[in-house]
Design a protein around this motif. Structure first.
Motif, PDB file in Angstrom:
ATOM      1  N   GLU A  13       0.079  -1.326  -0.136  1.00 42.12           N
ATOM      2  CA  GLU A  13      -0.517  -0.019   0.171  1.00 42.12           C
ATOM      3  C   GLU A  13       0.769   0.836  -0.076  1.00 42.12           C
ATOM      4  O   GLU A  13       0.617   1.824  -0.064  1.00 42.12           O
ATOM      5  N   VAL A  49       0.540   6.646   2.054  1.00 41.58           N
ATOM      6  CA  VAL A  49       0.286   4.877   0.661  1.00 41.58           C
ATOM      7  C   VAL A  49       0.652   5.767  -0.145  1.00 41.58           C
ATOM      8  O   VAL A  49       0.050   6.715  -1.114  1.00 41.58           O
ATOM      9  N   ASP A  53      -3.129   4.025  -4.239  1.00 40.52           N
ATOM     10  CA  ASP A  53      -4.057   3.099  -2.969  1.00 40.52           C
ATOM     11  C   ASP A  53      -4.985   3.655  -2.590  1.00 40.52           C
ATOM     12  O   ASP A  53      -6.231   4.245  -2.552  1.00 40.52           O
ATOM     13  N   GLN A  54      -4.086   5.495  -2.909  1.00 45.78           N
ATOM     14  CA  GLN A  54      -5.676   7.202  -2.496  1.00 45.78           C
ATOM     15  C   GLN A  54      -6.104   6.454  -3.139  1.00 45.78           C
ATOM     16  O   GLN A  54      -7.688   6.956  -2.935  1.00 45.78           O
ATOM     17  N   LEU A  57      -8.627   3.835  -2.097  1.00 43.73           N
ATOM     18  CA  LEU A  57      -9.409   4.324  -1.302  1.00 43.73           C
ATOM     19  C   LEU A  57     -10.700   5.083  -1.411  1.00 43.73           C
ATOM     20  O   LEU A  57     -11.943   4.777  -1.159  1.00 43.73           O
ATOM     21  N   TYR A 113      -4.411  10.190   3.103  1.00 43.99           N
ATOM     22  CA  TYR A 113      -4.501   8.709   3.331  1.00 43.99           C
ATOM     23  C   TYR A 113      -3.119   8.275   4.222  1.00 43.99           C
ATOM     24  O   TYR A 113      -1.971   7.991   2.829  1.00 43.99           O
ATOM     25  N   ALA A 115      -0.793   4.399   6.026  1.00 44.03           N
ATOM     26  CA  ALA A 115      -0.996   2.926   6.648  1.00 44.03           C
ATOM     27  C   ALA A 115       0.132   2.834   7.672  1.00 44.03           C
ATOM     28  O   ALA A 115       0.797   3.502   7.719  1.00 44.03           O
ATOM     29  N   THR A 140      -5.283   2.415   8.610  1.00 48.94           N
ATOM     30  CA  THR A 140      -5.688   3.054   8.049  1.00 48.94           C
ATOM     31  C   THR A 140      -6.039   3.934   7.761  1.00 48.94           C
ATOM     32  O   THR A 140      -7.072   4.387   9.235  1.00 48.94           O
TER      33      THR A 140
END
Length: 266
Positions: A13, A49, A53-54, A57, A113, A115, A140
């Motif tokens: 991530e 992240v 991955d952003q 999400l 965001y 992790a 998260t």
């Protein structure tokens, strides 16, 4: 895996690694289902992240920004009236400062965001396979982009005599210093069935490693020795004369055939 080795754990991530170190404290089993394991512990700190991955999400429904209304509500909950503050600052700010202030307060603030996580890992030292993941936290978190907040702090810091500004600065500095807030956490421990499956997989892989590391080289060495012995035997056989010619006493001439005499006379 070497004893006391510090390993690097990959976090997809974030696109980064973090260290996992041997667990020194007692209390963890030395073997799982008959397989010897080494225990490690590690912590992933709050790490941004990766962009993909952003996007994932946000695609799952998490917000990408905070609206100006939400920002105003947060300041209001901290005791700061944004309309009253804007009115008080209208005559105190320069045109450039007023443009900065209204620009920040009128736009949505991006969210970033992160992790984070921690846990224990029991690994097979021969194959490196993770046999058990224990007390794992995979989380998260989210935090607003601080660039707009820092702009407001910079502007307001030059006008602390204006009514409401000190309270606004206190609230804004609190927002700027706040750590990312958890959005969700996964907490889990490997099940006995999963452990048994991983043990079987590790044993199979371990046998394959033993075959490649020990059995195959030994077999090749034996085969090489046999080839060398066989080759030497064949070479010796080829070096043996087909017929033996006995030596004649000194002064005795070997008989010559009639055909040989005719060829010599011609």
């Amino acid at each position: 895996i070497k004893p006391n080795a510090t390993l690097a754990m990959w976090k997809p991530e974030t696109g980064t690694t973090y260290p996992i170190v041997p667990l020194k404290a007692a209390g963890q089993p030395a073997s799982l289902d008959g397989l010897h394991v080494m225990w490690f512990t590690g912590t992933l700190p709050m790490t941004p992240v990766a962009s993909w991955d952003q996007a994932a999400l946000v695609g799952q429904g998490l917000p990408a920004t905070i609206s100006p209304t939400a920002v105003e509500a947060q300041l209001t909950s901290a005791g700061v009236s944004v309309p009253a503050l804007e009115t008080a600052l209208a005559t105190a700010l320069s045109p450039a400062e007023l443009k900065q202030l209204t620009g920040v307060l009128s736009k949505a603030i991006p969210l970033n965001y992160y992790a984070y996580g921690s846990g224990l890992l029991g690994a097979d030292p021969k194959t490196g396979a993770i046999i058990e993941a224990k007390n794992v936290i995979d989380g998260t978190a989210v935090s607003p982009d601080k660039s707009g907040v820092n702009t407001l702090i910079s502007v307001l810091s030059r006008h602390t005599s204006v009514k409401g500004v000190p309270a606004a600065l206190t609230a804004l500095r609190g927002i700027a210093a706040a750590p990312p807030q958890p959005v969700f956490e996964l907490k889990y421990t490997e099940s006995p069935a999963s452990i048994a499956s991983m043990v079987n997989t590790a044993k199979t892989q371990g046998n394959q490693i033993s075959m490649v590391t020990y059995d195959v080289p030994i077999g090749l060495a034996v085969l090489g020795a046999l080839l060398m012995l066989t080759g030497g035997f064949v070479w010796r056989r080829r070096r043996t004369p087909a017929t033996a010619i006995s030596e004649l006493p000194v002064g005795v001439t070997a008989p010559v055939s009639a055909e040989a005499e005719r060829r010599a006379a011609a």
